[in-house]
Write a protein that holds these residues in place. Structure first.
Motif, PDB file in Angstrom:
ATOM      1  N   GLU A  54       2.565   0.117   6.117  1.00 41.26           N
ATOM      2  CA  GLU A  54       2.483  -1.228   6.665  1.00 41.26           C
ATOM      3  C   GLU A  54       1.117  -1.563   7.255  1.00 41.26           C
ATOM      4  OE1 GLU A  54       5.505  -0.880   9.610  1.00 41.26           O
ATOM      5  OE2 GLU A  54       7.109  -1.489   8.249  1.00 41.26           O
ATOM      6  N   HIS A  55       0.533  -0.583   7.935  1.00 40.12           N
ATOM      7  CA  HIS A  55      -0.691  -0.887   8.690  1.00 40.12           C
ATOM      8  C   HIS A  55      -1.487   0.393   8.900  1.00 40.12           C
ATOM      9  CE1 HIS A  55      -3.158  -1.909  12.279  1.00 40.12           C
ATOM     10  NE2 HIS A  55      -3.094  -3.146  11.800  1.00 40.12           N
ATOM     11  N   VAL A  56      -2.798   0.280   8.797  1.00 38.43           N
ATOM     12  CA  VAL A  56      -3.687   1.423   9.014  1.00 38.43           C
ATOM     13  C   VAL A  56      -4.765   1.010   9.999  1.00 38.43           C
ATOM     14  CG1 VAL A  56      -5.293   3.070   7.971  1.00 38.43           C
ATOM     15  CG2 VAL A  56      -3.299   2.267   6.666  1.00 38.43           C
ATOM     16  N   SER A  57      -5.014   1.837  10.992  1.00 42.03           N
ATOM     17  CA  SER A  57      -6.132   1.599  11.904  1.00 42.03           C
ATOM     18  C   SER A  57      -6.972   2.856  11.997  1.00 42.03           C
ATOM     19  CB  SER A  57      -5.635   1.183  13.298  1.00 42.03           C
ATOM     20  OG  SER A  57      -4.795   2.169  13.858  1.00 42.03           O
ATOM     21  N   LEU A  58      -8.283   2.667  12.070  1.00 39.42           N
ATOM     22  CA  LEU A  58      -9.232   3.767  12.211  1.00 39.42           C
ATOM     23  C   LEU A  58      -9.756   3.782  13.633  1.00 39.42           C
ATOM     24  CD1 LEU A  58     -11.014   6.033  10.952  1.00 39.42           C
ATOM     25  CD2 LEU A  58     -12.701   4.254  10.459  1.00 39.42           C
TER      26      LEU A  58
ATOM     27  N   LEU B  66      -0.969  10.096  -1.220  1.00 36.12           N
ATOM     28  CA  LEU B  66      -1.462   9.045  -0.337  1.00 36.12           C
ATOM     29  C   LEU B  66      -2.977   9.065  -0.205  1.00 36.12           C
ATOM     30  CD1 LEU B  66       1.087   9.261   2.634  1.00 36.12           C
ATOM     31  CD2 LEU B  66       1.172   7.766   0.631  1.00 36.12           C
ATOM     32  N   GLY B  67      -3.580  10.247  -0.333  1.00 32.59           N
ATOM     33  CA  GLY B  67      -5.022  10.341  -0.155  1.00 32.59           C
ATOM     34  C   GLY B  67      -5.417  11.786   0.089  1.00 32.59           C
TER      35      GLY B  67
ATOM     36  N   LEU C  37      -7.849   7.022   1.622  1.00 30.44           N
ATOM     37  CA  LEU C  37      -6.493   6.498   1.468  1.00 30.44           C
ATOM     38  C   LEU C  37      -6.443   5.610   0.230  1.00 30.44           C
ATOM     39  CD1 LEU C  37      -5.559   5.517   5.141  1.00 30.44           C
ATOM     40  CD2 LEU C  37      -4.657   7.423   3.815  1.00 30.44           C
ATOM     41  N   HIS C  38      -5.553   5.941  -0.696  1.00 33.88           N
ATOM     42  CA  HIS C  38      -5.463   5.166  -1.928  1.00 33.88           C
ATOM     43  C   HIS C  38      -5.000   3.731  -1.668  1.00 33.88           C
ATOM     44  CE1 HIS C  38      -6.324   8.833  -3.886  1.00 33.88           C
ATOM     45  NE2 HIS C  38      -5.103   9.345  -3.851  1.00 33.88           N
ATOM     46  N   ALA C  39      -4.156   3.537  -0.662  1.00 34.30           N
ATOM     47  CA  ALA C  39      -3.632   2.203  -0.386  1.00 34.30           C
ATOM     48  C   ALA C  39      -4.737   1.228   0.005  1.00 34.30           C
ATOM     49  CB  ALA C  39      -2.576   2.258   0.717  1.00 34.30           C
ATOM     50  N   LEU C  40      -5.830   1.754   0.536  1.00 33.04           N
ATOM     51  CA  LEU C  40      -6.960   0.910   0.927  1.00 33.04           C
ATOM     52  C   LEU C  40      -8.100   0.993  -0.068  1.00 33.04           C
ATOM     53  CD1 LEU C  40      -7.158   1.710   4.753  1.00 33.04           C
ATOM     54  CD2 LEU C  40      -5.832  -0.068   3.601  1.00 33.04           C
TER      55      LEU C  40
ATOM     56  N   CYS D 172      -1.247  -3.599   5.082  1.00 33.29           N
ATOM     57  CA  CYS D 172      -0.918  -3.296   3.693  1.00 33.29           C
ATOM     58  C   CYS D 172       0.599  -3.309   3.555  1.00 33.29           C
ATOM     59  CB  CYS D 172      -1.497  -1.949   3.260  1.00 33.29           C
ATOM     60  SG  CYS D 172      -1.083  -0.546   4.318  1.00 33.29           S
ATOM     61  N   ALA D 173       1.045  -3.448   2.353  1.00 34.98           N
ATOM     62  CA  ALA D 173       2.484  -3.435   2.083  1.00 34.98           C
ATOM     63  C   ALA D 173       2.679  -2.631   0.805  1.00 34.98           C
ATOM     64  CB  ALA D 173       3.024  -4.848   1.942  1.00 34.98           C
ATOM     65  N   THR D 174       2.344  -1.352   0.917  1.00 34.68           N
ATOM     66  CA  THR D 174       2.337  -0.474  -0.251  1.00 34.68           C
ATOM     67  C   THR D 174       3.551   0.445  -0.230  1.00 34.68           C
ATOM     68  OG1 THR D 174      -0.084  -0.480  -0.231  1.00 34.68           O
ATOM     69  CG2 THR D 174       1.003   1.245  -1.520  1.00 34.68           C
ATOM     70  N   SER D 175       4.414   0.307  -1.210  1.00 32.44           N
ATOM     71  CA  SER D 175       5.590   1.169  -1.309  1.00 32.44           C
ATOM     72  C   SER D 175       5.255   2.402  -2.144  1.00 32.44           C
ATOM     73  CB  SER D 175       6.758   0.416  -1.936  1.00 32.44           C
ATOM     74  OG  SER D 175       7.176  -0.642  -1.090  1.00 32.44           O
ATOM     75  N   VAL D 176       5.673   3.551  -1.663  1.00 32.51           N
ATOM     76  CA  VAL D 176       5.413   4.812  -2.364  1.00 32.51           C
ATOM     77  C   VAL D 176       6.699   5.629  -2.412  1.00 32.51           C
ATOM     78  CG1 VAL D 176       2.947   4.945  -1.841  1.00 32.51           C
ATOM     79  CG2 VAL D 176       4.604   5.844  -0.201  1.00 32.51           C
ATOM     80  N   ARG D 177       6.785   6.498  -3.400  1.00 30.30           N
ATOM     81  CA  ARG D 177       7.934   7.369  -3.546  1.00 30.30           C
ATOM     82  C   ARG D 177       7.630   8.733  -2.940  1.00 30.30           C
ATOM     83  NH1 ARG D 177      11.588   5.500  -7.325  1.00 30.30           N
ATOM     84  NH2 ARG D 177      12.950   6.990  -6.242  1.00 30.30           N
TER      85      ARG D 177
END
Length: 288
Positions: A162-166, A248-249, A219-222, A238-243
């Motif tokens: 849902e969300h990533v912060s550095l 992820l990275g 991170l692949h999502a970003l 982000c709104a990335t669904s993964v199995r």
């Protein structure tokens, strides 16, 4: 005594280990290694990997590649297909990475531990009151990746990012010697806070903590690398669904992943202090 055994003996001396891995210009050394590791020269890569083996238990027999174009290429290596099967039990939340299980247990009113007797505050780690409230009395686990381990990490369950912060910070070593000597170490180092929820609705937070030498997280999502050179913005929706099991990275060197889970998750019987675990093995059992 071989060169490797002599180095091992010396680095097991805590004072010397701490001096060599922490009482150095950490940021400058990390920037240098970030540059050096990406030099694409087969001879230099082979020589660097050979030197690396003197200081570690590096085993490349599982690697998909047999030759590496750079040291970075070896750090972030893929494995041969099928070597990390993820537990398919729908009640099981798995390990996202290879690692050594460190401190784990219950978060008590927003307080958790980096080692026994060394507490730190969840707000200091994640810098997000909403995450603190979500996990105030939840469960936590730390997984330490040594320099020689497989450095890619995966989805521990079917989930949505849902969300990533550095959070910019230092690059202390994260080995047990440093954890005993540096208070609130995880709260000082460069780190990312990845907020997710499982496909079954529960919140789950992943905190990769970078360390000395190559403090970068991909991170692949970003579709980007997060490190000390990353400029604003430092927060990403982000709104990335993964199995479960999906990559992820990766870390670009050894470090730690801190996992924050709901309080009603039960630790599986293989979760023990100091146990080595592989990506895909069970960590928690959730209620179904």
């Amino acid at each position: 005594m071989t060169v490797k055994s002599l180095i091992s003996t010396l680095t097991q001396q805590e004072d010397l280990n701490f001096l060599l891995t922490n009482r150095v210009p950490r940021a400058a050394l990390t920037r240098f290694m970030g540059w050096f590791s990406k030099i694409e020269n087969p001879w230099l890569a082979d020589a660097s990997i050979g030197f690396w083996k003197l200081f570690s238990d590096l085993d490349l027999s599982e690697a998909k590649q047999t030759h590496f174009k750079s040291l970075h290429d070896c750090f972030t290596r893929e494995l041969k297909p099928g070597l990390r099967p993820f537990d398919s039990d729908p009640a099981v939340v798995t390990s996202p990475s290879d690692g050594i299980i460190g401190a784990h247990g219950t978060i008590v009113d927003g307080e958790l531990y980096q080692i026994k007797g060394a507490p730190y505050s969840l707000i200091d780690l994640v810098a997000d009151p909403a995450v603190v409230e979500t996990h105030r009395n939840g469960r936590f686990m730390t997984l330490r990746l040594t320099s020689s381990m497989y450095h890619r990490f995966h989805a521990p369950y079917d989930m949505t990012l849902e969300h990533v912060s550095l959070i910019h910070g230092d690059t202390w070593n994260v080995n047990p010697i440093a954890l005993k000597r540096v208070e609130r170490l995880f709260c000082k180092n460069e780190r990312a806070v990845i907020r997710t929820h499982l496909a079954t609705g529960e919140p789950f937070t992943i905190v990769p903590v970078a360390a000395i030498l190559v403090a970068s997280i991909r991170l692949h999502a970003l579709d980007r690398v997060l490190n000390a050179q990353t400029e604003r913005p430092l927060t990403y929706s982000c709104a990335t669904s993964v199995r479960k099991g999906e990559e992820l990275g990766w870390f670009e060197h050894g470090s730690t992943i801190i996992l924050l889970a709901p309080g009603d998750f039960e630790f599986c019987d293989n979760v023990q202090d100091g146990a080595r675990i592989k990506a895909g093995e069970r960590l928690w059992r959730r209620r179904i």
